[in-house]
Write a protein that holds these residues in place. Structure first.
Motif, mmCIF file in Angstrom:
data_model
loop_
_atom_site.group_PDB
_atom_site.id
_atom_site.type_symbol
_atom_site.label_atom_id
_atom_site.label_comp_id
_atom_site.label_asym_id
_atom_site.label_seq_id
_atom_site.Cartn_x
_atom_site.Cartn_y
_atom_site.Cartn_z
ATOM 1 N N ALA A 52 66.907 -3.840 20.271
ATOM 2 C CA ALA A 52 67.616 -2.566 20.161
ATOM 3 C C ALA A 52 68.805 -2.680 19.221
ATOM 4 O O ALA A 52 69.074 -1.775 18.413
ATOM 5 N N LEU A 53 69.514 -3.800 19.304
ATOM 6 C CA LEU A 53 70.636 -4.033 18.396
ATOM 7 C C LEU A 53 70.157 -4.067 16.948
ATOM 8 O O LEU A 53 70.774 -3.457 16.062
ATOM 9 N N GLY A 54 69.047 -4.770 16.696
ATOM 10 C CA GLY A 54 68.517 -4.856 15.339
ATOM 11 C C GLY A 54 68.163 -3.494 14.768
ATOM 12 O O GLY A 54 68.505 -3.183 13.617
ATOM 13 N N LEU A 55 67.488 -2.665 15.572
ATOM 14 C CA LEU A 55 67.101 -1.342 15.076
ATOM 15 C C LEU A 55 68.327 -0.450 14.920
ATOM 16 O O LEU A 55 68.377 0.400 14.017
ATOM 17 N N GLY A 56 69.324 -0.639 15.783
ATOM 18 C CA GLY A 56 70.562 0.124 15.639
ATOM 19 C C GLY A 56 71.287 -0.206 14.346
ATOM 20 O O GLY A 56 71.772 0.691 13.641
ATOM 21 N N PHE A 88 64.492 -13.143 30.141
ATOM 22 C CA PHE A 88 64.123 -13.258 28.734
ATOM 23 C C PHE A 88 63.642 -11.922 28.170
ATOM 24 O O PHE A 88 63.895 -11.596 27.016
ATOM 25 N N VAL A 89 62.933 -11.151 29.002
ATOM 26 C CA VAL A 89 62.519 -9.813 28.568
ATOM 27 C C VAL A 89 63.740 -8.931 28.345
ATOM 28 O O VAL A 89 63.828 -8.208 27.345
ATOM 29 N N LEU A 90 64.698 -8.979 29.275
ATOM 30 C CA LEU A 90 65.905 -8.155 29.152
ATOM 31 C C LEU A 90 66.694 -8.519 27.893
ATOM 32 O O LEU A 90 67.065 -7.639 27.108
ATOM 33 N N ILE A 91 66.955 -9.807 27.701
ATOM 34 C CA ILE A 91 67.737 -10.240 26.541
ATOM 35 C C ILE A 91 67.035 -9.861 25.239
ATOM 36 O O ILE A 91 67.657 -9.336 24.316
ATOM 37 N N SER A 92 65.727 -10.115 25.168
ATOM 38 C CA SER A 92 65.001 -9.823 23.933
ATOM 39 C C SER A 92 64.963 -8.329 23.641
ATOM 40 O O SER A 92 65.064 -7.904 22.482
ATOM 41 N N GLY A 133 63.776 -0.062 28.033
ATOM 42 C CA GLY A 133 62.739 -1.031 28.368
ATOM 43 C C GLY A 133 63.302 -2.287 28.999
ATOM 44 O O GLY A 133 62.740 -2.836 29.954
ATOM 45 N N GLY A 134 64.437 -2.752 28.481
ATOM 46 C CA GLY A 134 65.076 -3.922 29.063
ATOM 47 C C GLY A 134 65.514 -3.688 30.494
ATOM 48 O O GLY A 134 65.398 -4.569 31.356
ATOM 49 N N LEU A 135 65.998 -2.491 30.779
ATOM 50 C CA LEU A 135 66.430 -2.170 32.137
ATOM 51 C C LEU A 135 65.238 -2.014 33.080
ATOM 52 O O LEU A 135 65.320 -2.368 34.265
ATOM 53 N N LEU A 137 61.968 -8.605 19.203
ATOM 54 C CA LEU A 137 60.592 -8.200 19.479
ATOM 55 C C LEU A 137 59.662 -9.397 19.613
ATOM 56 O O LEU A 137 58.743 -9.397 20.441
ATOM 57 N N GLY A 138 59.879 -10.433 18.789
ATOM 58 C CA GLY A 138 59.033 -11.611 18.893
ATOM 59 C C GLY A 138 59.165 -12.279 20.252
ATOM 60 O O GLY A 138 58.173 -12.623 20.891
ATOM 61 N N ALA A 139 60.390 -12.457 20.699
ATOM 62 C CA ALA A 139 60.623 -13.068 22.008
ATOM 63 C C ALA A 139 60.104 -12.173 23.134
ATOM 64 O O ALA A 139 59.520 -12.647 24.112
ATOM 65 N N PHE A 140 60.299 -10.859 22.982
ATOM 66 C CA PHE A 140 59.821 -9.930 24.013
ATOM 67 C C PHE A 140 58.317 -10.014 24.192
ATOM 68 O O PHE A 140 57.812 -10.153 25.308
ATOM 69 N N LEU A 141 57.588 -9.920 23.090
ATOM 70 C CA LEU A 141 56.131 -9.907 23.196
ATOM 71 C C LEU A 141 55.592 -11.222 23.744
ATOM 72 O O LEU A 141 54.580 -11.243 24.453
#
Length: 448
Positions: free
Chosen positions: A345-349, A336-340, A437-439, A371-375
């Motif tokens: 990154a896609l959103g900011l790109g 879930f951290v990796l996907i989020s 960060g995902g990696l 970012l919401g899912a990541f945090l």
């Protein structure tokens, strides 16, 4: 994500004192885990009550604290500096943010360490949270009535001092108060609160004309919410002083941990550092992106930033609580951290390539989803890989350096990046950190 053998800490463990120093605490007795390692085999009625209170109180307190800080960070600081010196406003914003973040870098881990040692009838965490709220508002007052850039620097530094007085102990309440199998749910609501604070804060800001009320009203509302939310929590109390004496060496140790001894904590630190860099890049320079790249005026900027953060909030609502619940349900964190991280990154790109406000809104939605899912999941992961040393405040303070350090470094490098490749290049740089960060989270071994 966890097997039973993967847990090296519990909420009860982290409520313990530094070794050799007994204390009575408000924390529950240790909770045993079932075969999944997630849901305890038996939880006392008292612990269930504490979980329910924490589920509401800690996220609400975080919402209030973040409203108080996000309103000036997202909009008011940029507009105030534009009013004081329009020609150099972006450079001045970088200066203000860098110095304020340096204060946060120093204060956060030290406060976490000191809150672990605090002997107060109110508890270990509450005195720092309450005093931090007062100090932060003093800083907001200084900014609101600043006649020059240097007083904005002073005000923001005071604000960061108070903010981190409150933040480190507030985050430490998660392992203090919440049982292991309930952390993902509470962490997801904390994440939701952190992210929704941007929408609520900018909503309040755009209600007022450019001036001191833009800062004072949202900050006051946020800090009042913080204080009221914390009151029902039965804080951990220390009744005897810690065995370890406080000296220069122990203060310095507030900033470090042994990455060889605790490699999972180190990789969790790297993951958070990268994703906070992504987040901070998106929020701190959004106002200038809207004005310089999309052509909106100073008077239009606050409303446009609010609308963009509203789209961000929509993305948050779509993923945050679901990811936290699913993480607890499946016992997995890393996927879930990796996907989020990749979605953020896609959103900011996409944001970097936005040639219209409509594209910016879509990008913000993706950014919020990531970012919401990541945090939500990251905070649960961090709580689970903390060393079992009875110093949750100190250890989380070290982790929070990963949150403060990008806020110190980005303002130093951002002006050079913007001068070379513009705001789109800056946003693409932030997106690259999201991928890294995902990696990085894949290197965490004690959890799945």
């Amino acid at each position: 994500m966890y097997g039973a053998h993967h847990y090296n800490c519990s909420a009860a463990h982290h409520a313990q004192p530094e070794r050799g120093s007994p204390m009575t605490t408000a924390s529950p007795t240790p909770v045993s885990a079932d075969a999944s390692g997630l849901e305890p085999a038996s939880i006392s009625d008292e612990q269930r009550r504490r979980d329910r209170i924490a589920l509401v109180a800690i996220p609400t307190a975080m919402l209030g604290l973040m409203i108080a800080i996000m309103a000036p960070l997202l909009v008011s600081l940029a507009l105030a500096l534009t009013t004081l010196d329009a020609a150099n406003s972006a450079t001045n914003l970088s200066l203000v943010l860098a110095i304020g973040a340096a204060v946060a870098f120093i204060v956060n881990p030290i406060t976490g360490r000191l809150s672990d040692r605090t002997m107060s009838r109110m508890g270990q965490r509450k005195p720092w949270i309450f005093s931090g709220a007062v100090i932060a508002y003093v800083g907001i007052l200084v900014i609101a009535f600043s006649p020059a850039v240097w007083t904005v620097v002073v005000g923001w530094s005071i604000c960061q001092l108070g903010f981190n007085f409150a933040l480190a102990p507030l985050v430490a309440m998660l392992p203090d108060q919440v049982s292991v199998g309930f952390r993902g749910k509470v962490a997801s609501l904390i994440s939701l609160a952190q992210n929704l604070s941007a929408v609520i804060g900018t909503f309040f800001v755009q209600l007022f004309a450019v001036g001191y009320t833009q800062m004072l009203v949202p900050a006051l509302i946020g800090l009042v919410v913080l204080v009221l939310a914390i009151l029902p929590i039965k804080d951990v109390r220390r009744t005897e002083p810690p065995a370890e004496r406080l000296n220069v060496l122990s203060i310095f140790s507030s900033f470090v941990f042994n990455p060889r001894k605790h490699p999972d904590l180190a990789w969790a630190w790297v993951t958070r550092f990268c994703l906070i860099t992504t987040s901070f890049t998106a929020t701190s320079y959004l106002t200038y992106f809207v004005m310089n790249e999309l052509g909106y005026s100073v008077t239009e900027a606050a409303t446009k930033v609010f609308q963009a953060t509203l789209a961000n909030a929509l993305g948050i609502l779509l993923t945050t609580f679901f990811f936290g619940w699913l993480s607890d349900r499946t016992g997995r964190r890393k996927p879930f951290v990796l996907i989020s991280a990749l979605v953020a990154a896609l959103g900011l790109g996409v944001m970097a390539m936005a040639g219209s406000f409509a594209v910016l809104v879509v990008a913000e939605c993706f950014l919020g989803m990531g970012l919401g899912a990541f945090l939500a999941v990251d905070l649960a992961l961090v709580s689970d890989v903390l060393p079992d040393d009875g110093q949750a405040g100190k250890d989380l303070g070290v982790i929070n350096i990963a949150q403060a350090l990008p806020q110190s470094l980005l303002p130093v490098f951002a002006p050079f990046i913007v001068a070379s490749v513009g705001y789109p290049g800056l946003f693409l740089t932030g997106a690259a950190f999201g991928v890294l960060g995902g990696l990085a989270v894949l290197m965490v071994r004690s959890v799945r």
